[in-house]
Design a protein around this motif. Structure first.
Motif, PDB file in Angstrom:
ATOM      1  N   UNK A 163       0.764  -1.174  -0.168  1.00 10.60           N
ATOM      2  CA  UNK A 163       0.073  -0.109   0.056  1.00 10.60           C
ATOM      3  C   UNK A 163       0.794   1.369  -0.207  1.00 10.60           C
ATOM      4  N   UNK A 164       2.142   1.318   0.619  1.00  8.33           N
ATOM      5  CA  UNK A 164       2.848   2.454   0.515  1.00  8.33           C
ATOM      6  C   UNK A 164       3.630   2.577  -0.807  1.00  8.33           C
ATOM      7  N   UNK A 165       3.894   1.631  -1.690  1.00 11.39           N
ATOM      8  CA  UNK A 165       4.195   1.814  -2.986  1.00 11.39           C
ATOM      9  C   UNK A 165       3.076   2.532  -3.677  1.00 11.39           C
ATOM     10  N   UNK A 166       2.038   1.981  -3.669  1.00 10.75           N
ATOM     11  CA  UNK A 166       1.000   2.186  -4.388  1.00 10.75           C
ATOM     12  C   UNK A 166       0.392   3.708  -4.131  1.00 10.75           C
ATOM     13  N   UNK A 167       0.565   3.906  -2.763  1.00 11.59           N
ATOM     14  CA  UNK A 167       0.143   5.353  -2.361  1.00 11.59           C
ATOM     15  C   UNK A 167       1.157   6.663  -3.224  1.00 11.59           C
ATOM     16  N   UNK A 168       2.631   6.029  -3.088  1.00  7.49           N
ATOM     17  CA  UNK A 168       3.734   6.682  -3.789  1.00  7.49           C
ATOM     18  C   UNK A 168       3.170   7.008  -5.267  1.00  7.49           C
ATOM     19  N   UNK A 169       2.728   5.997  -6.047  1.00  2.51           N
ATOM     20  CA  UNK A 169       2.372   6.196  -7.339  1.00  2.51           C
ATOM     21  C   UNK A 169       1.226   7.081  -7.522  1.00  2.51           C
ATOM     22  N   UNK A 170       0.073   6.944  -6.731  1.00  3.48           N
ATOM     23  CA  UNK A 170      -0.868   7.795  -6.656  1.00  3.48           C
ATOM     24  C   UNK A 170      -0.630   9.252  -6.515  1.00  3.48           C
ATOM     25  N   UNK A 171       0.169   9.428  -5.399  1.00  5.02           N
ATOM     26  CA  UNK A 171       0.693  10.773  -5.334  1.00  5.02           C
ATOM     27  C   UNK A 171       1.598  11.518  -6.432  1.00  5.02           C
ATOM     28  N   UNK A 172       2.437  10.773  -6.783  1.00  9.29           N
ATOM     29  CA  UNK A 172       3.182  11.171  -8.040  1.00  9.29           C
ATOM     30  C   UNK A 172       2.358  11.415  -9.547  1.00  9.29           C
ATOM     31  N   UNK A 173       1.391  10.766  -9.460  1.00  9.24           N
ATOM     32  CA  UNK A 173       0.427  10.906 -10.608  1.00  9.24           C
ATOM     33  C   UNK A 173      -0.266  12.202 -10.440  1.00  9.24           C
ATOM     34  N   UNK A 174      -0.827  12.432  -9.138  1.00 10.14           N
ATOM     35  CA  UNK A 174      -1.562  13.675  -8.816  1.00 10.14           C
ATOM     36  C   UNK A 174      -0.506  14.731  -8.983  1.00 10.14           C
ATOM     37  N   UNK A 175       0.704  14.558  -8.837  1.00 10.84           N
ATOM     38  CA  UNK A 175       1.577  15.873  -8.831  1.00 10.84           C
ATOM     39  C   UNK A 175       2.132  15.979 -10.295  1.00 10.84           C
ATOM     40  N   UNK A 176       1.742  15.121 -11.306  1.00 14.12           N
ATOM     41  CA  UNK A 176       2.327  15.364 -12.459  1.00 14.12           C
ATOM     42  C   UNK A 176       3.782  14.664 -12.796  1.00 14.12           C
ATOM     43  N   UNK A 177       4.255  14.028 -11.731  1.00 13.33           N
ATOM     44  CA  UNK A 177       5.667  13.481 -12.135  1.00 13.33           C
ATOM     45  C   UNK A 177       5.574  12.280 -12.976  1.00 13.33           C
ATOM     46  N   UNK A 178       6.399  12.099 -13.794  1.00 12.34           N
ATOM     47  CA  UNK A 178       6.659  10.871 -14.720  1.00 12.34           C
ATOM     48  C   UNK A 178       7.066   9.924 -14.011  1.00 12.34           C
ATOM     49  N   UNK A 179       6.246   8.417 -13.722  1.00 15.60           N
ATOM     50  CA  UNK A 179       6.741   7.493 -13.113  1.00 15.60           C
ATOM     51  C   UNK A 179       7.011   6.117 -14.268  1.00 15.60           C
ATOM     52  N   UNK A 180       7.874   5.222 -13.580  1.00 16.05           N
ATOM     53  CA  UNK A 180       8.384   4.498 -14.606  1.00 16.05           C
ATOM     54  C   UNK A 180       8.170   3.248 -13.564  1.00 16.05           C
ATOM     55  N   UNK A 181       7.326   2.320 -13.750  1.00 16.28           N
ATOM     56  CA  UNK A 181       6.822   1.383 -12.711  1.00 16.28           C
ATOM     57  C   UNK A 181       7.089  -0.028 -12.957  1.00 16.28           C
ATOM     58  N   UNK A 182       7.724  -0.738 -11.980  1.00 21.25           N
ATOM     59  CA  UNK A 182       7.614  -2.293 -12.236  1.00 21.25           C
ATOM     60  C   UNK A 182       7.219  -3.042 -10.844  1.00 21.25           C
ATOM     61  N   UNK A 183       6.369  -3.872 -11.113  1.00 20.54           N
ATOM     62  CA  UNK A 183       5.865  -4.579 -10.017  1.00 20.54           C
ATOM     63  C   UNK A 183       6.343  -6.141 -10.117  1.00 20.54           C
TER      64      UNK A 183
END
Ligand code: FMN
Length: 199
Positions: A15-35
């Motif tokens: 849930x921590x990693x998921x929340x990081x991605x949610x927040x970065x999406x809301x801030x318009x940060x470019x994210x490159x994600x691997x699960x």
């Protein structure tokens, strides 16, 4: 603009990693994600969220076996990487430079390029081998941040705990979370219990 790699591996605390991605999406940060495979199993168990949901939040979502991905090379030029949570298997693989999946390889790239990498290792209790790998990563320049709650902030929900910790993770990569709650000194009632004679 910030370009951040986020890895989610198979430890509790997805849930921590998921929340990081949610927040970065809301801030318009470019994210490159691997699960990782077990990261996805754990995330699904803990949050009920699907890989499609993660894809919808990410700028790019890579399969963990895609060793030809852009983030596999230092020349792609990302700013930082966050692995939240980081299992002991992944912690060991990164400390030993195995690079046998995309999370481990992207982490290896951050270390060799001397870029910021923030690792959220999750296991308890910790064995000597876990501690050894964390120490070796810290000596290589990685930031090791076990997901410990700040009890002084009086969290009343799990979301409070996660958000407080996510804000600290984002501090490490130079991003201000809108909900960051900062320490402003002791409350006057707490100050009163400290004797003026104490050190
Ligand atoms: C529900 C669940 C919770 C787990 N929690 C942890 C954990 O907190 N820490 C850990 O090191 N491994 C944990 N594991 C074991 C890892 O998932 C396993 O070692 C896996 O091989 C990690 O691979 P990965 O690092 O590629 O995701 C957990 C597994 C499951 C199914």
């Amino acid at each position: 603009m910030n370009k951040i790699v986020i890895g989610i591996t198979g430890a509790t605390g997805t849930t921590i990693g998921l929340r990081v991605i949610e927040v970065l999406r809301d801030l318009g940060v470019e994210t490159h994600v691997v699960v990782s495979r077990w990261g996805m199993q754990t995330l699904s168990q803990e949050t009920g969220r699907s890989l499609d949901y993660i894809r919808s939040l990410s700028s790019v979502l890579y399969p963990p076996g895609d060793m030809g991905a852009a983030i596999s090379s230092g020349s792609f030029g990302v700013d930082s990487m966050i692995i939240a949570p980081c299992s002991m298997r992944s912690t060991a693989a990164i400390a030993l430079g195995l690079g046998d999946n995309l999370i481990h390889r992207a982490a290896d790239v951050m270390l060799k390029e001397r870029k910021k990498i923030v690792i959220i290792p999750r296991e308890t209790p910790l064995s000597e081998v876990h501690l050894k790998h964390m120490l070796s990563l810290s000596r290589m320049g990685a930031v090791i941040m076990p997901p410990n709650p700040a009890y002084y902030s009086h969290p009343s929900t799990l979301k409070d705990v996660v958000d407080q910790f996510v804000a600290r993770i984002l501090d490490q990569v130079g991003i201000e979370a809108p909900f960051a709650n900062r320490w402003k000194g002791m409350k006057s009632s707490a100050q009163n219990v400290i004797s003026i004679d104490s050190d």
